[in-house]
Design an enzyme around this catalytic site. Structure first.
Site, PDB file in Angstrom:
ATOM      1  N   ARG A 157       1.259  -1.478  -0.316  1.00 22.90           N
ATOM      2  CA  ARG A 157       0.285  -0.456  -0.282  1.00 22.90           C
ATOM      3  C   ARG A 157       0.936   1.591  -0.048  1.00 22.90           C
ATOM      4  NH1 ARG A 157      -3.348  -2.553   4.630  1.00 22.90           N
ATOM      5  NH2 ARG A 157      -1.834  -3.620   4.831  1.00 22.90           N
TER       6      ARG A 157
ATOM      7  N   GLY B  29       1.175 -14.440   5.680  1.00 19.60           N
ATOM      8  CA  GLY B  29       0.277 -13.911   6.386  1.00 19.60           C
ATOM      9  C   GLY B  29       0.820 -13.726   7.987  1.00 19.60           C
TER      10      GLY B  29
ATOM     11  N   ASN C 101      -8.047  -4.178  16.508  1.00 20.86           N
ATOM     12  CA  ASN C 101      -7.255  -4.744  16.837  1.00 20.86           C
ATOM     13  C   ASN C 101      -5.744  -4.145  16.814  1.00 20.86           C
ATOM     14  OD1 ASN C 101      -5.309  -7.081  17.119  1.00 20.86           O
ATOM     15  ND2 ASN C 101      -5.387  -7.978  15.297  1.00 20.86           N
TER      16      ASN C 101
ATOM     17  N   ARG D  51      30.463  21.828   8.495  1.00 22.44           N
ATOM     18  CA  ARG D  51      30.427  20.355   7.920  1.00 22.44           C
ATOM     19  C   ARG D  51      31.252  19.025   8.257  1.00 22.44           C
ATOM     20  NH1 ARG D  51      33.397  20.630   1.796  1.00 22.44           N
ATOM     21  NH2 ARG D  51      32.636  19.168   2.429  1.00 22.44           N
TER      22      ARG D  51
ATOM     23  N   ASN E 149      42.287  36.081  13.837  1.00 24.62           N
ATOM     24  CA  ASN E 149      41.340  36.887  13.189  1.00 24.62           C
ATOM     25  C   ASN E 149      41.184  36.285  11.196  1.00 24.62           C
ATOM     26  OD1 ASN E 149      39.424  38.830  11.112  1.00 24.62           O
ATOM     27  ND2 ASN E 149      39.210  39.910  13.539  1.00 24.62           N
TER      28      ASN E 149
ATOM     29  N   ALA F  13      37.661  38.424   5.232  1.00 23.29           N
ATOM     30  CA  ALA F  13      36.952  38.365   4.811  1.00 23.29           C
ATOM     31  C   ALA F  13      37.546  37.447   3.443  1.00 23.29           C
ATOM     32  CB  ALA F  13      36.337  39.340   4.246  1.00 23.29           C
TER      33      ALA F  13
HETATM   34  C1  UD1 Z   1      -3.594  -6.604  10.911  1.00 24.89           C
HETATM   35  C2  UD1 Z   1      -4.126  -7.176  11.322  1.00 24.89           C
HETATM   36  C3  UD1 Z   1      -5.420  -6.591  11.740  1.00 24.89           C
HETATM   37  C4  UD1 Z   1      -5.076  -5.086  12.771  1.00 24.89           C
HETATM   38  C5  UD1 Z   1      -4.009  -4.543  11.804  1.00 24.89           C
HETATM   39  C6  UD1 Z   1      -3.044  -3.632  13.389  1.00 24.89           C
HETATM   40  C7  UD1 Z   1      -3.721  -9.766  10.635  1.00 24.89           C
HETATM   41  C8  UD1 Z   1      -4.646 -10.736   9.939  1.00 24.89           C
HETATM   42  N1  UD1 Z   1      -4.595  -8.754  10.421  1.00 24.89           N
HETATM   43  O1  UD1 Z   1      -3.461  -6.040   9.360  1.00 24.89           O
HETATM   44  O2  UD1 Z   1      -6.376  -7.159  12.288  1.00 24.89           O
HETATM   45  O3  UD1 Z   1      -6.376  -4.579  12.556  1.00 24.89           O
HETATM   46  O4  UD1 Z   1      -3.068  -5.759  11.616  1.00 24.89           O
HETATM   47  O5  UD1 Z   1      -1.995  -2.800  12.795  1.00 24.89           O
HETATM   48  O6  UD1 Z   1      -3.490  -9.980  11.463  1.00 24.89           O
HETATM   49  N2  UD1 Z   1       3.593  -9.359   8.163  1.00 24.89           N
HETATM   50  C9  UD1 Z   1       4.987 -10.424   7.645  1.00 24.89           C
HETATM   51  N3  UD1 Z   1       4.653 -11.463   7.461  1.00 24.89           N
HETATM   52  C10 UD1 Z   1       3.445 -11.418   6.728  1.00 24.89           C
HETATM   53  C11 UD1 Z   1       2.621 -10.461   6.551  1.00 24.89           C
HETATM   54  C12 UD1 Z   1       2.788  -9.361   7.600  1.00 24.89           C
HETATM   55  O7  UD1 Z   1       6.020 -10.224   8.860  1.00 24.89           O
HETATM   56  O8  UD1 Z   1       3.155 -12.729   5.429  1.00 24.89           O
HETATM   57  C13 UD1 Z   1       3.679  -8.113   9.128  1.00 24.89           C
HETATM   58  C14 UD1 Z   1       3.944  -6.726   7.835  1.00 24.89           C
HETATM   59  O9  UD1 Z   1       5.573  -6.998   7.720  1.00 24.89           O
HETATM   60  C15 UD1 Z   1       3.503  -5.534   9.218  1.00 24.89           C
HETATM   61  C16 UD1 Z   1       2.427  -6.696   9.751  1.00 24.89           C
HETATM   62  O10 UD1 Z   1       2.782  -8.407   9.511  1.00 24.89           O
HETATM   63  O11 UD1 Z   1       4.419  -5.268   9.445  1.00 24.89           O
HETATM   64  C17 UD1 Z   1       1.174  -7.038  10.311  1.00 24.89           C
HETATM   65  O12 UD1 Z   1       0.728  -7.028   8.201  1.00 24.89           O
HETATM   66  P1  UD1 Z   1       0.253  -5.961   7.750  1.00 24.89           P
HETATM   67  O13 UD1 Z   1      -0.060  -6.707   6.271  1.00 24.89           O
HETATM   68  O14 UD1 Z   1       0.483  -4.594   7.499  1.00 24.89           O
HETATM   69  O15 UD1 Z   1      -1.307  -5.979   8.242  1.00 24.89           O
HETATM   70  P2  UD1 Z   1      -2.552  -5.748   8.665  1.00 24.89           P
HETATM   71  O16 UD1 Z   1      -3.178  -5.283   6.894  1.00 24.89           O
HETATM   72  O17 UD1 Z   1      -2.179  -3.898   8.156  1.00 24.89           O
HETATM   73 CA    CA Z   2       0.074  -3.525   8.585  1.00 26.16          CA
END
Ligand code: UD1
Ligand code: CA
Length: 474
Positions: free
Chosen positions: A18, A82, A180, A344, A388, A391
């Site tokens: 995003r 995820g 959340n 610098r 000193n 300039a």
């Molecule tokens: C997530 C939560 C949502 C919550 C929100 C808060 C889930 C499914 N949803 O959504 O309920 O309200 O955070 O901010 O968890 N990440 C990984 N590996 C992955 C995917 C994500 O490490 O495979 C990490 C991302 O880098 C990020 C965090 O997990 O730092 C959250 O992921 P993101 O995709 O931003 O989740 P949200 O859609 O914000």
């Molecule tokens: Ca997030």
């Protein structure tokens, strides 16, 4: 609280689609520091670095390099399937590494950077007190759109029945205000059992960590929620606009902290002050000033508008006039800089010294009470006390291949528009005549002239003028 019972996992493997940026999301900066570094700093106040597991994946090498100095451990999530999948990788890491399995696992999100150490500690404590399998940190922001929603069993009780992602909300759940935060505490063994049962039957086709809540409830486990004291603390940063909102909130908080400690900041909303900056009481910061990196400023100093000070140390009673740029400089008590001075790296300005209009310094020591007030370039030079520099005088430090040193003793007077061709040494108390090109060492107390003598031809112009007039008459 016995922190040996806890480890912390930080989810930081996501791409941040995003943001529409080449840079991995967790390396975007707010308050002058990468999102992930803010989260690690908060985590380190609760447990030691070797109990912190940072889950990395997208541009893993870049993220690892940026945060490795913090001493945290890294868990690789090669494919980002995820948040649930991210935690599956942590489970696999424990199985392989032989690290002691902590009783409880606190999970933080790399893109929720304003989380406070007190809040992390509070949710750990509540988790233990409630004997919960999962404790969720929540908030009720003005606009909950985009966040997962927390469904409570009863309006007033702590028990939760499920977390539902925005895209899966049923029509009657759309108005649920409680979000959340993406920050949780789990009983580790119970979480690890459930991770294997997650599926990808959802709009994103991902393993949602949030699905664990309902699974635990179905098993009769206790899942509780606790609201954060301030909403800002748990806001996520999914877009550049959201990030800049957090940046402004964080910088304003820094400005407020400094003001509470006796620093005057006019129009604090116009200043850009990084989180690490320290300023002593009775210093005044005018509008549109930037204080960046590990900058330190003493007391009773004044930083005038449009100055940008990066990673520099300033003493007490220092005046930085308008429009100065400092980077890696050290400025002693009582010094006056600018307007429009450029210091610098490795510029060391002595007590009560002056560096004035349009002066550039680099790798220079300027002694006590010395002055370089107008249009100078001073590079690779050691300049004594009470000197000193007139300039337009400059050090010629570069021969096209190497840099050379200029040494100027105490009390030297360098006449205007002189060029000092390094390597060269000017002895204490010497005078350099204005407009000199100095290529040889000058002994102490000597006068050096390095210029051709002036030739004056009396009446020359009048003669030419007269000659021209006669020509026109013909
Ligand atoms: C997530 C939560 C949502 C919550 C929100 C808060 C889930 C499914 N949803 O959504 O309920 O309200 O955070 O901010 O968890 N990440 C990984 N590996 C992955 C995917 C994500 O490490 O495979 C990490 C991302 O880098 C990020 C965090 O997990 O730092 C959250 O992921 P993101 O995709 O931003 O989740 P949200 O859609 O914000
Ligand atoms: Ca997030």
């Amino acid at each position: 609280m016995d922190t040996s019972q806890f480890a912390i996992a930080i989810m930081a493997a996501g791409k941040g689609t995003r943001l529409k940026s080449k840079r991995p999301k967790v390396l975007h900066e707010i308050g002058g520091r990468a999102l992930l570094l803010h989260v690690i700093a908060a985590a380190k106040t609760v447990v030691p670095a070797d109990q912190i597991y940072c889950i990395i994946g997208h541009e893993a090498d870049r993220v690892r390099a940026a945060v490795a100095p913090t001493g945290v451990k890294f868990v690789l999530q090669e494919e980002q399937r995820g948040t649930g999948h991210a935690l599956q990788m942590v489970k696999a890491y424990f199985a392989l590494s032989g690290d002691r399995l902590p009783e409880n696992l606190l999970v933080l999100s790399g893109d929720v950077p304003l989380i406070k150490p007190e809040t992390i500690a509070a949710i750990c404590e509540l988790h233990l007190a409630e004997k919960a399998a999962m404790t969720i940190l929540t908030a009720v922001p003005e606009d909950p759109t985009g966040y997962g929603r927390v469904l409570r069993a009863t309006p007033d009780g702590p028990e939760v029945t499920a977390i539902v992602e925005q895209k899966s909300l049923l029509p009657h759940q759309l108005s649920t205000p409680e979000i959340n935060s993406g920050i949780y505490c789990f009983r580790t063994r119970t979480l690890f059992e459930k991770l294997d049962l997650l599926d990808t039957n959802n709009t994103h086709g991902e393993f949602y960590l949030t699905d664990v809540a309902a699974m635990l409830v179905a098993d009769g486990e206790r899942v509780v929620a606790v609201k954060a004291d301030s909403v800002d603390e748990v806001l996520g940063a999914n877009t550049i606009a959201e990030m800049m909102h957090l940046d402004a909130a964080m910088r304003l908080a820094t400005a407020r902290r400094l003001m509470a400690a006796g620093v005057t900041i006019f129009r604090p909303e116009t200043t850009v002050i990084d989180a690490e900056v320290t300023v002593a009481p009775d210093t005044v910061i005018e509008p549109y000033v930037q204080l960046l990196g590990a900058t330190k400023i003493g007391s009773d100093s004044r930083i005038r508008s449009y100055s940008v000070i990066q990673s520099s140390q300033l003493g007490d009673n220092v005046t930085v006039r308008n429009g100065c740029i400092l980077d890696g400089a050290t400025v002693a008590n009582g010094a006056i800089l600018g307007p429009y001075a450029h210091l610098r790296p490795e510029s060391k300005i002595g007590e009560n010294a002056h560096v004035g209009n349009f002066v550039e310094t680099k790798k220079v020591t300027l002694g006590k009470g010395s002055k370089a007030n107008h249009l100078n370039y001073l590079g690779d030079a050691v300049i004594g006390d009470g000197v000193n520099v007139g300039a337009g005088a400059i050090t010629c430090n570069y021969d096209g291949v190497h840099k050379h040193l200029t040494t100027i003793g105490d009390g030297v007077f360098v006449g205007s528009d002189s060029t000092l061709v390094a390597p060269v040494t000017i002895g204490a108390g010497a005078y350099i005549a204005a407009g000199s090109c100095i290529t040889e060492d000058v002994p102490a107390d000597a006068l050096a002239l390095g210029r051709t003598r002036q030739v004056t031809k009396p009446g020359w112009v009048a003669e030419k003028r007269a000659a021209r007039a006669t020509k026109k008459d013909c």
